[in-house]
Design an enzyme around this catalytic site. Structure first.
Site, PDB file in Angstrom:
ATOM      1  N   CYS A 160       0.810  -1.227   0.000  1.00 20.16           N
ATOM      2  CA  CYS A 160       0.000   0.000   0.000  1.00 20.16           C
ATOM      3  C   CYS A 160       0.838   1.269   0.000  1.00 20.16           C
ATOM      4  CB  CYS A 160      -0.921   0.020   1.213  1.00 20.16           C
ATOM      5  SG  CYS A 160      -2.228  -1.188   1.078  1.00 20.16           S
TER       6      CYS A 160
HETATM    7  N1  CO8 Z   1     -20.386  -9.601   7.011  1.00 15.71           N
HETATM    8  C1  CO8 Z   1     -20.933  -9.716   8.245  1.00 15.71           C
HETATM    9  N2  CO8 Z   1     -20.214  -9.939   9.342  1.00 15.71           N
HETATM   10  C2  CO8 Z   1     -18.875 -10.086   9.201  1.00 15.71           C
HETATM   11  C3  CO8 Z   1     -18.243 -10.001   7.956  1.00 15.71           C
HETATM   12  C4  CO8 Z   1     -19.049  -9.743   6.814  1.00 15.71           C
HETATM   13  N3  CO8 Z   1     -18.537  -9.625   5.589  1.00 15.71           N
HETATM   14  N4  CO8 Z   1     -16.917 -10.163   8.112  1.00 15.71           N
HETATM   15  C5  CO8 Z   1     -16.717 -10.367   9.428  1.00 15.71           C
HETATM   16  N5  CO8 Z   1     -17.892 -10.329  10.087  1.00 15.71           N
HETATM   17  C6  CO8 Z   1     -18.128 -10.520  11.521  1.00 15.71           C
HETATM   18  C7  CO8 Z   1     -17.038 -11.345  12.171  1.00 15.71           C
HETATM   19  O1  CO8 Z   1     -17.346 -12.724  12.074  1.00 15.71           O
HETATM   20  C8  CO8 Z   1     -17.083 -10.855  13.610  1.00 15.71           C
HETATM   21  O2  CO8 Z   1     -18.112 -11.515  14.299  1.00 15.71           O
HETATM   22  P1  CO8 Z   1     -17.965 -11.870  15.876  1.00 15.71           P
HETATM   23  O3  CO8 Z   1     -17.813 -10.533  16.567  1.00 15.71           O
HETATM   24  O4  CO8 Z   1     -19.238 -12.587  16.171  1.00 15.71           O
HETATM   25  O5  CO8 Z   1     -16.738 -12.712  15.973  1.00 15.71           O
HETATM   26  C9  CO8 Z   1     -17.464  -9.391  13.471  1.00 15.71           C
HETATM   27  O6  CO8 Z   1     -18.065  -9.246  12.182  1.00 15.71           O
HETATM   28  C10 CO8 Z   1     -16.279  -8.457  13.583  1.00 15.71           C
HETATM   29  O7  CO8 Z   1     -15.213  -8.907  12.707  1.00 15.71           O
HETATM   30  P2  CO8 Z   1     -13.808  -8.218  12.638  1.00 15.71           P
HETATM   31  O8  CO8 Z   1     -13.248  -8.085  14.008  1.00 15.71           O
HETATM   32  O9  CO8 Z   1     -12.962  -8.916  11.611  1.00 15.71           O
HETATM   33  O10 CO8 Z   1     -14.248  -6.804  12.039  1.00 15.71           O
HETATM   34  P3  CO8 Z   1     -13.568  -5.395  12.172  1.00 15.71           P
HETATM   35  O11 CO8 Z   1     -14.516  -4.503  12.868  1.00 15.71           O
HETATM   36  O12 CO8 Z   1     -12.158  -5.449  12.666  1.00 15.71           O
HETATM   37  O13 CO8 Z   1     -13.492  -4.924  10.623  1.00 15.71           O
HETATM   38  C11 CO8 Z   1     -11.875  -4.752   8.807  1.00 15.71           C
HETATM   39  C12 CO8 Z   1     -12.764  -5.675   9.677  1.00 15.71           C
HETATM   40  C13 CO8 Z   1     -12.784  -3.868   7.976  1.00 15.71           C
HETATM   41  C14 CO8 Z   1     -11.010  -5.619   7.913  1.00 15.71           C
HETATM   42  C15 CO8 Z   1     -11.012  -3.856   9.719  1.00 15.71           C
HETATM   43  O14 CO8 Z   1     -10.368  -4.633  10.701  1.00 15.71           O
HETATM   44  C16 CO8 Z   1      -9.943  -3.085   8.959  1.00 15.71           C
HETATM   45  O15 CO8 Z   1     -10.201  -2.378   7.997  1.00 15.71           O
HETATM   46  N6  CO8 Z   1      -8.697  -3.162   9.429  1.00 15.71           N
HETATM   47  C17 CO8 Z   1      -7.591  -2.454   8.783  1.00 15.71           C
HETATM   48  C18 CO8 Z   1      -7.113  -3.262   7.682  1.00 15.71           C
HETATM   49  C19 CO8 Z   1      -6.109  -2.571   6.811  1.00 15.71           C
HETATM   50  O16 CO8 Z   1      -5.925  -1.388   6.783  1.00 15.71           O
HETATM   51  N7  CO8 Z   1      -5.464  -3.363   6.039  1.00 15.71           N
HETATM   52  C20 CO8 Z   1      -4.548  -2.871   5.089  1.00 15.71           C
HETATM   53  C21 CO8 Z   1      -4.371  -3.925   4.119  1.00 15.71           C
HETATM   54  S1  CO8 Z   1      -4.118  -3.422   2.563  1.00 15.71           S
HETATM   55  C22 CO8 Z   1      -2.449  -3.456   2.119  1.00 15.71           C
HETATM   56  O17 CO8 Z   1      -1.550  -3.292   2.863  1.00 15.71           O
HETATM   57  C23 CO8 Z   1      -2.189  -3.753   0.680  1.00 15.71           C
HETATM   58  C24 CO8 Z   1      -2.041  -5.188   0.458  1.00 15.71           C
HETATM   59  C25 CO8 Z   1      -2.126  -5.543  -0.999  1.00 15.71           C
HETATM   60  C26 CO8 Z   1      -3.426  -5.246  -1.647  1.00 15.71           C
HETATM   61  C27 CO8 Z   1      -3.821  -6.078  -2.789  1.00 15.71           C
HETATM   62  C28 CO8 Z   1      -4.451  -7.423  -2.488  1.00 15.71           C
HETATM   63  C29 CO8 Z   1      -5.800  -7.726  -3.044  1.00 15.71           C
END
Ligand code: CO8
Length: 377
Positions: A160
């Site tokens: 990124c």
């Molecule tokens: N729908 C419904 N519920 C869901 C879903 C979904 N799609 N997904 C997860 N849930 C549920 C989970 O099961 C969990 O349930 P429970 O509480 O019962 O266990 C609940 O929702 C909460 O899940 P999470 O804790 O996973 O959810 P978050 O609130 O943490 O949100 C995010 C998830 C959006 C991923 C968030 O953590 C985030 O954005 N974090 C930052 C990530 C980030 O910035 N990453 C950067 C990566 S990109 C990068 O560096 C480039 C890499 C190369 C790119 C090219 C590749 C394609």
């Protein structure tokens, strides 16, 4: 520093695919896949041999990430529950590769906006997360497709943060005098390395290409952005990984594992990267003698609306509004290195002479980059 070795951003370019996928379309296709999977594996699920898959939800996606839709190069196959992967037929070597093609489109726009001819450019850096092949470098193909003639190009990947690392590299060429005009191009086909069957991440990414023309001030167009200071940082972390690589075929039993696609510990990334980036911005601003009240706008990496809210608050000392920290996450989703550049491209024309802003990226590595700029108009 003289105008001959002061680096500036002369112009930017943006290529956006024509097709976009809304959260509603994405979730409907994902849930159809889940129903199909659970139906086909009903006995195994009942016997506890296979896990039952859960539906995704539009509400979760918007609340957790701020993403409402994403642009993609190959829409229908992604939405087909039987396929759930973009389809891009391999092209013959005589034809331009898809990654170079979208990079060229963004580059041409940047050149037109700067009033620059391709033959005036000294170097091309193709800086992105996922390179289509090992060699020849995509940058060299772009150099050829643009008709640059002399000069050189190479590929670089800092996930990124590729764009800001590219900008600093280009700025260093200008500072040292080894180039006068450098194109930094960020073609991101994130859809190719995204596991569209993974509920935790299927909504995160989109496709796009951006270009940044970094030049010496003495040849730049009258309106440009002086690069006041750049700073890069990396710190190893396994929390965002993609294990795809040329040695995968030497280990046939793990060749098709899902960790050959994008995988992450999203919560940990959120918690660890926010303080790291906020501290880095504050320290670099201090070094440059820039007060938070001097910062007219932040063009932050577009990964998660909550992360940007927290980083902007820590840097500015108050909750940022859309004018201070614009988002493109809602329509483009996370486009890896291109995100902060899209925000800059779309939301910088209204700033006035002397206004100071910050382009900032962060992501896998971990990696982070800051580029402080001052408008000259
Ligand atoms: N729908 C419904 N519920 C869901 C879903 C979904 N799609 N997904 C997860 N849930 C549920 C989970 O099961 C969990 O349930 P429970 O509480 O019962 O266990 C609940 O929702 C909460 O899940 P999470 O804790 O996973 O959810 P978050 O609130 O943490 O949100 C995010 C998830 C959006 C991923 C968030 O953590 C985030 O954005 N974090 C930052 C990530 C980030 O910035 N990453 C950067 C990566 S990109 C990068 O560096 C480039 C890499 C190369 C790119 C090219 C590749 C394609």
């Amino acid at each position: 520093m003289t105008d001959a070795n002061t680096p500036v951003i002369s112009a930017t370019g943006l290529f956006t695919p024509s097709d976009s996928i809304s959260n509603e379309e994405l979730v409907s296709s994902f849930n159809a896949y889940v129903d199909l999977h659970n139906e086909e594996n009903a006995d195994a699920i009942a016997a506890g041999e296979v896990s039952e898959l859960q539906h995704s939800s539009v509400e979760f996606i918007e609340k957790a990430s701020g993403i409402k839709s994403r642009y993609v190069l190959s829409k229908d196959p992604i939405l087909d529950p039987e396929t759930m992967c973009p389809q891009m037929p391999e092209r013959p070597n005589e034809e331009i590769s898809i990654l170079a093609e979208i990079g060229v489109k963004a580059a041409k726009q940047a050149l037109v906006r700067a009033g620059r001819k391709p033959e005036d450019v000294d170097a091309v850096l193709c800086a992105c997360s996922n390179l289509q092949r090992a060699y020849p470098a995509i940058a060299v193909e772009i150099q050829d497709a643009l008709g640059m003639g002399d000069g050189f190009g190479f590929d670089m990947n800092v996930a990124c943060s590729s764009a800001t690392f590219g900008i600093q590299t280009a700025a260093d060429y200008i500072r040292s005098g080894s180039a006068k005009s450098v194109l930094v191009i960020n073609p991101e086909i994130c859809s190719g390395h995204l596991n569209w069957r993974d509920r935790d991440s299927h909504f995160i990414f989109g496709d796009v290409a951006t270009a940044i023309l970094v030049e010496a001030k003495d040849i730049a167009p009258a309106e440009h952005w002086e690069i006041v200071g750049t700073k890069l940082k990396t710190q190893f972390s396994n929390n965002i990984r993609n294990n795809f690589g040329f040695l995968n075929r030497t280990s046939p039993e793990t060749r098709d594992d899902v960790d050959k696609l994008f995988v992450q510990e999203g919560r940990k990334v959120f918690k660890e990267v926010v303080p790291m980036v906020a501290q880095m911005i504050v320290e670099q601003a201090e070094r440059l003698g820039i007060q938070n009240t001097d910062l007219r706008r932040l063009w932050l990496h577009q990964a998660n609306a909550g992360m940007n809210r927290l980083i902007a608050q820590r840097v500015l000392g108050h909750e940022a509004n859309d004018d201070e920290s614009p988002t493109v996450l809602d329509t483009y989703a996370n486009t890896s290195s291109a995100g902060s550049i899209i925000a800059f491209h779309k939301h910088s024309a209204d700033l006035s002479d002397g206004d100071i802003g910050l382009i900032c990226s962060f992501g896998a590595g971990y990696s982070a980059g800051t580029v402080f700029v001052r408008k000259v108009a």
